[in-house]
Every structure is written in structure tokens, then in C-alpha cells.
Scaffold this motif. Structure first.
Motif, mmCIF file in Angstrom:
data_model
loop_
_atom_site.group_PDB
_atom_site.id
_atom_site.type_symbol
_atom_site.label_atom_id
_atom_site.label_comp_id
_atom_site.label_asym_id
_atom_site.label_seq_id
_atom_site.Cartn_x
_atom_site.Cartn_y
_atom_site.Cartn_z
ATOM 1 N N LYS A 104 -6.165 1.389 -1.395
ATOM 2 C CA LYS A 104 -6.881 2.179 -2.403
ATOM 3 C C LYS A 104 -6.795 3.670 -2.099
ATOM 4 O O LYS A 104 -6.755 4.495 -3.017
ATOM 5 C CB LYS A 104 -8.323 1.703 -2.516
ATOM 6 C CG LYS A 104 -8.409 0.299 -3.125
ATOM 7 C CD LYS A 104 -9.784 -0.064 -3.628
ATOM 8 C CE LYS A 104 -9.696 -1.344 -4.463
ATOM 9 N NZ LYS A 104 -10.997 -1.818 -4.940
ATOM 10 N N THR A 114 -10.257 -6.342 4.549
ATOM 11 C CA THR A 114 -10.986 -5.206 3.979
ATOM 12 C C THR A 114 -10.313 -3.887 4.342
ATOM 13 O O THR A 114 -10.168 -2.991 3.504
ATOM 14 C CB THR A 114 -12.449 -5.200 4.468
ATOM 15 O OG1 THR A 114 -13.051 -6.452 4.123
ATOM 16 C CG2 THR A 114 -13.238 -4.076 3.829
ATOM 17 N N ASN A 118 -4.111 -0.766 -6.106
ATOM 18 C CA ASN A 118 -5.200 -1.707 -6.333
ATOM 19 C C ASN A 118 -4.682 -3.133 -6.139
ATOM 20 O O ASN A 118 -4.107 -3.727 -7.063
ATOM 21 C CB ASN A 118 -5.759 -1.539 -7.751
ATOM 22 C CG ASN A 118 -6.823 -2.583 -8.080
ATOM 23 O OD1 ASN A 118 -7.580 -2.999 -7.198
ATOM 24 N ND2 ASN A 118 -6.857 -3.027 -9.327
ATOM 25 N N PRO A 119 -4.853 -3.721 -4.935
ATOM 26 C CA PRO A 119 -4.301 -5.059 -4.679
ATOM 27 C C PRO A 119 -4.989 -6.135 -5.525
ATOM 28 O O PRO A 119 -6.211 -6.253 -5.504
ATOM 29 C CB PRO A 119 -4.580 -5.288 -3.189
ATOM 30 C CG PRO A 119 -4.879 -3.937 -2.615
ATOM 31 C CD PRO A 119 -5.522 -3.179 -3.737
ATOM 32 N N GLU A 142 -5.015 -10.262 -6.262
ATOM 33 C CA GLU A 142 -4.633 -11.511 -5.578
ATOM 34 C C GLU A 142 -4.326 -12.624 -6.586
ATOM 35 O O GLU A 142 -5.055 -12.830 -7.546
ATOM 36 C CB GLU A 142 -5.793 -11.932 -4.672
ATOM 37 C CG GLU A 142 -5.597 -13.247 -3.945
ATOM 38 C CD GLU A 142 -6.840 -13.636 -3.159
ATOM 39 O OE1 GLU A 142 -7.099 -12.992 -2.124
ATOM 40 O OE2 GLU A 142 -7.581 -14.538 -3.608
ATOM 41 N N TYR A 201 0.313 -10.802 -3.856
ATOM 42 C CA TYR A 201 -0.506 -9.663 -4.242
ATOM 43 C C TYR A 201 0.350 -8.653 -4.995
ATOM 44 O O TYR A 201 1.506 -8.414 -4.623
ATOM 45 C CB TYR A 201 -1.114 -8.977 -3.009
ATOM 46 C CG TYR A 201 -2.232 -9.761 -2.373
ATOM 47 C CD1 TYR A 201 -3.570 -9.445 -2.627
ATOM 48 C CD2 TYR A 201 -1.966 -10.827 -1.511
ATOM 49 C CE1 TYR A 201 -4.605 -10.164 -2.037
ATOM 50 C CE2 TYR A 201 -2.999 -11.557 -0.942
ATOM 51 C CZ TYR A 201 -4.314 -11.217 -1.206
ATOM 52 O OH TYR A 201 -5.338 -11.938 -0.634
ATOM 53 N N ILE A 213 -7.306 -3.342 2.181
ATOM 54 C CA ILE A 213 -7.690 -2.931 0.820
ATOM 55 C C ILE A 213 -8.025 -1.441 0.814
ATOM 56 O O ILE A 213 -7.610 -0.694 -0.084
ATOM 57 C CB ILE A 213 -8.891 -3.751 0.318
ATOM 58 C CG1 ILE A 213 -8.511 -5.225 0.151
ATOM 59 C CG2 ILE A 213 -9.421 -3.193 -1.008
ATOM 60 C CD1 ILE A 213 -9.679 -6.146 -0.176
ATOM 61 N N SER A 228 0.827 -1.214 0.000
ATOM 62 C CA SER A 228 0.000 0.000 0.000
ATOM 63 C C SER A 228 0.863 1.265 0.000
ATOM 64 O O SER A 228 0.434 2.311 -0.479
ATOM 65 C CB SER A 228 -0.953 0.010 1.195
ATOM 66 O OG SER A 228 -0.263 0.198 2.400
#
Length: 252
Positions: free
Chosen positions: A61, A54, A66-67, A69, A214, A57, A39
Motif C-alpha cells: 500500500k 500484514t 492494493n493486494p 486475494e 494475488y 500489505i 508490491s
């Protein structure tokens, strides 16, 4: 992910041997550390032994990341004790009670009259998160649980502690270490299984999980080629050679 560190280093070495112009740096520290680095855009690939949360993520973002998987393999979490420990198997309930502090003496699970010493990972670890969710049902570990930085440290601690018990990625039991791997039963009336490749692939071993990498979006260029190498026949063969299980069906 410390769990994936062994294979990540081998992937990097093999790929760099084939592509001398590419430099790949690999570091451990835990799945949470990897997600944080992704991130913050300080890593191209975050290895993880659990799914991204979550909240992670949302953080990514917010930073324009934008991860994406990719499932790279399967792992069984091996429950290890000292070779001199007479216990050979545990139920999932017994394992839960050992790690939540309900059971404090080995004689409560058919062992010697001796205090149980538990070893585990620290909270930045994906293995810690998975174990807490799937074994402890999201309850807390016992207050005196000894948290160590990596799988290798847990193996080393249990090798030197006749009353110790630990949980590690199964690949860390393939390194010629002197520990006993316990068989695990889903319930008291169930069959006990060891974390073998066959048992993990078939789903009968109760503490199995997926392993992930990721990336920030779908990779392009050299990074895309490296991810394809990991997911392809060569990368998957390396994964299986160190004791994990290929998740991808590959036509070689």
C-alpha cells in the motif's frame, strides 16, 4: 510460489494457446518473492501458498498497490521419505519433534537405528512459513535442517537419501517420483491419513491449506479474463490434473 509453479506454467500455456496475442511469463522463487514483486509492480499476479502478511500489505500500500486475494485451490503438504524407510506413519507431534531437533534417530519413531536427515524449504517460501506455523507452532527448525530452493529439489534429495525426510506440495509427488508418502495422524490415538484428494477436501488430513493468487486491485481487461480462466472450469480442471484440489464449486 514454487508450490504453484507446475500449475501456473500449465495455466499460462493453455491460455496462450487459446489467446495467441497474449504473452504470459511465469517464474518461481517462493511466495515471499511474489509478494515483493507485486508490491514493486513487477508482476501482475503473485501466486502464493500462504496468506499475505500484514507487513507485506503495508509495504504494498505504501507503493500504491492494493493486494486482492483469490483462492484458487487446496493443497496437502506431503511428508516424504526414502522408499526403503520402514516408517509408514507419524503423528503431528512426532513430525514436530523431528523438525525441531528433539528426535534425531529414526528408532525414536519406530524406524531403523539411523540419524534423521531433514530437508525443507528456504524462508522465502510460503510452504516453509505454513510448516513452521502449523507443525512447529512458530518455533525454529533444527539447526542442521537442510534448506533447499524448491519442492522438486526436496523430492530429489529424499530419493537419494535413505535417512532423509522432506515436506512438499502434494502435486510434486505425482510426477512419477520414487518416494514414500507417510500417513499423518493428528494425535497418537487418531486415525492416520494420506494426503489424498478426498482426505484433503474433507479436512481429515492434518496438513492441508488453501492456495492463492494475488492481484493489484480487481483486474480489468486481459488480466481479468486470465484470472476468470484460472478460477473457471478449465483452470480448475488443470489444477486437479496436476494433483491439487479445486476450491471453487463450478457448474460445468
Amino acid at each position: 510460489s514454487d508450490t504453484l509453479l507446475i500449475v501456473a506454467q500449465l495455466w499460462a500455456e493453455e491460455y496462450m494457446n487459446k489467446h495467441p496475442g497474449v504473452s504470459i511469463s511465469v517464474a518461481g522463487g517462493g511466495s515471499g518473492v511474489g509478494f515483493s514483486a507485486l508490491s514493486q509492480k513487477t508482476t501482475d499476479i503473485a501466486d502464493a501458498s500462504r496468506e499475505i502478511k500484514t507487513s507485506e500489505i503495508q509495504t504494498a500500500k505504501a507503493n500504491g498497490v492494493n493486494p486482492v486475494e483469490w483462492t484458487v485451490g487446496l493443497d496437502g503438504i506431503a511428508i516424504i521419505v526414502h522408499p526403503n524407510n520402514p516408517v509408514i506413519e507419524l503423528t503431528m507431534e512426532q513430525l514436530e519433534k523431528i523438525y525441531n531437533g528433539t528426535y534425531t534417530n529414526w528408532n525414536q519413531v519406530g524406524g531403523n537405528d539411523a540419524i534423521i536427515v531433514t530437508y525443507g524449504r528456504q524462508s522465502t517460501s510460503g510452504t516453509y512459513d505454513f510448516f513452521r506455523e502449523h507443525v512447529l507452532h512458530n518455533k525454529n527448525f533444527r539447526a542442521d535442517n537442510r534448506e533447499l530452493a524448491g519442492n522438486a529439489e526436496i523430492v530429489s534429495a529424499v530419493q537419494g537419501d535413505v535417512n532423509g525426510i522432506g515436506y512438499v506440495g502434494v502435486a510434486y509427488t505425482k510426477q512419477g517420483v520414487n518416494v514414500k508418502i507417510l500417513k499423518i495422524k493428528a494425535s497418537a490415538s487418531a486415525t492416520a491419513y494420506e494426503p489424498s484428494i478426498v482426505n484433503i477436501k474433507s479436512g481429515v488430513y492434518p496438513i492441508a491449506r488453501k492456495l492463492y493468487i494475488y492481484t493489484n486491485g480487481v483486474p480489468t481487461g486481459a488480466l481479468a479474463d486470465y484470472v476468470a480462466f484460472i478460477l473457471g472450469p478449465e483452470g480448475q480442471q488443470i489444477l486437479e490434473e496436476v494433483g491439487y484440489i479445486s476450491y471453487i464449486k463450478v457448474d460445468v
